[in-house]
Design a protein around this motif. Sequence first.
Motif, mmCIF file in Angstrom:
data_model
loop_
_atom_site.group_PDB
_atom_site.id
_atom_site.type_symbol
_atom_site.label_atom_id
_atom_site.label_comp_id
_atom_site.label_asym_id
_atom_site.label_seq_id
_atom_site.Cartn_x
_atom_site.Cartn_y
_atom_site.Cartn_z
ATOM 1 N N THR A 38 0.957 -1.335 0.055
ATOM 2 C CA THR A 38 -0.254 0.087 -0.013
ATOM 3 C C THR A 38 0.830 1.325 -0.123
ATOM 4 O O THR A 38 0.296 2.322 -0.472
ATOM 5 C CB THR A 38 -1.047 -0.160 1.282
ATOM 6 O OG1 THR A 38 -0.169 0.180 2.351
ATOM 7 C CG2 THR A 38 -2.101 -1.046 1.227
ATOM 8 N N HIS A 39 1.956 1.180 0.490
ATOM 9 C CA HIS A 39 2.807 2.331 0.763
ATOM 10 C C HIS A 39 4.266 2.128 0.221
ATOM 11 O O HIS A 39 4.854 0.762 0.097
ATOM 12 C CB HIS A 39 3.127 2.975 1.893
ATOM 13 C CG HIS A 39 1.674 3.281 2.372
ATOM 14 N ND1 HIS A 39 0.701 2.761 3.087
ATOM 15 C CD2 HIS A 39 1.421 4.895 2.457
ATOM 16 C CE1 HIS A 39 -0.294 3.286 3.292
ATOM 17 N NE2 HIS A 39 0.015 4.676 3.066
ATOM 18 N N ASP A 53 1.899 6.873 -0.700
ATOM 19 C CA ASP A 53 1.055 5.924 -0.878
ATOM 20 C C ASP A 53 0.955 5.380 -2.664
ATOM 21 O O ASP A 53 1.222 6.362 -3.451
ATOM 22 C CB ASP A 53 -0.563 6.801 -0.857
ATOM 23 C CG ASP A 53 -1.779 5.845 -0.974
ATOM 24 O OD1 ASP A 53 -1.489 4.656 -1.078
ATOM 25 O OD2 ASP A 53 -2.862 6.409 -0.783
ATOM 26 N N GLY A 116 2.846 -3.025 3.555
ATOM 27 C CA GLY A 116 1.583 -2.930 3.319
ATOM 28 C C GLY A 116 0.922 -2.931 4.780
ATOM 29 O O GLY A 116 1.497 -2.217 5.593
ATOM 30 N N SER A 117 -0.171 -3.477 4.849
ATOM 31 C CA SER A 117 -0.953 -3.036 6.125
ATOM 32 C C SER A 117 -0.457 -4.019 7.436
ATOM 33 O O SER A 117 -0.847 -3.426 8.571
ATOM 34 C CB SER A 117 -2.650 -3.516 5.950
ATOM 35 O OG SER A 117 -2.724 -4.784 5.521
#
Length: 127
Positions: A38-39, A53, A116-117
């Motif tokens: 995600t980043h 992002d 990621g998360s």
Amino acid sequence: MSKTEWQLLRPGDWFTVALGAALVVLFAWFAWNTDAATHVRVYQSGKLFAELDLASDRTLQVPGPLGATTVEVARGRARIAADPSPRQYCVKAGWLTETGQTAICLPNRTSIELTGSKARAYDSLSY
């Protein structure tokens, strides 16, 4: 194995073979099942320079001892598009798409890492 050798296997042996095969499949699934990136974290001289992002397309210039390194983010992936380092290994790494992937430009002390998360289990960057 000949037919007579296969006949020597008992039901417990077949159970052990089946259990081993199931464990191999399960471990392979865990090894290749990663969360989506995600980043992208951009490091300069081992310190966090920026966190971008992956959902937004942009280009970032990161100053370094040899000159500016260009980090590009587009369509959920990131890469080092240009770097003044002599061998261009980080540029040749291409687009990074998976959580945990990195590209490191050692002469210019610049690196990127996809996150990621989930929290990472280990530190993948060392200088």
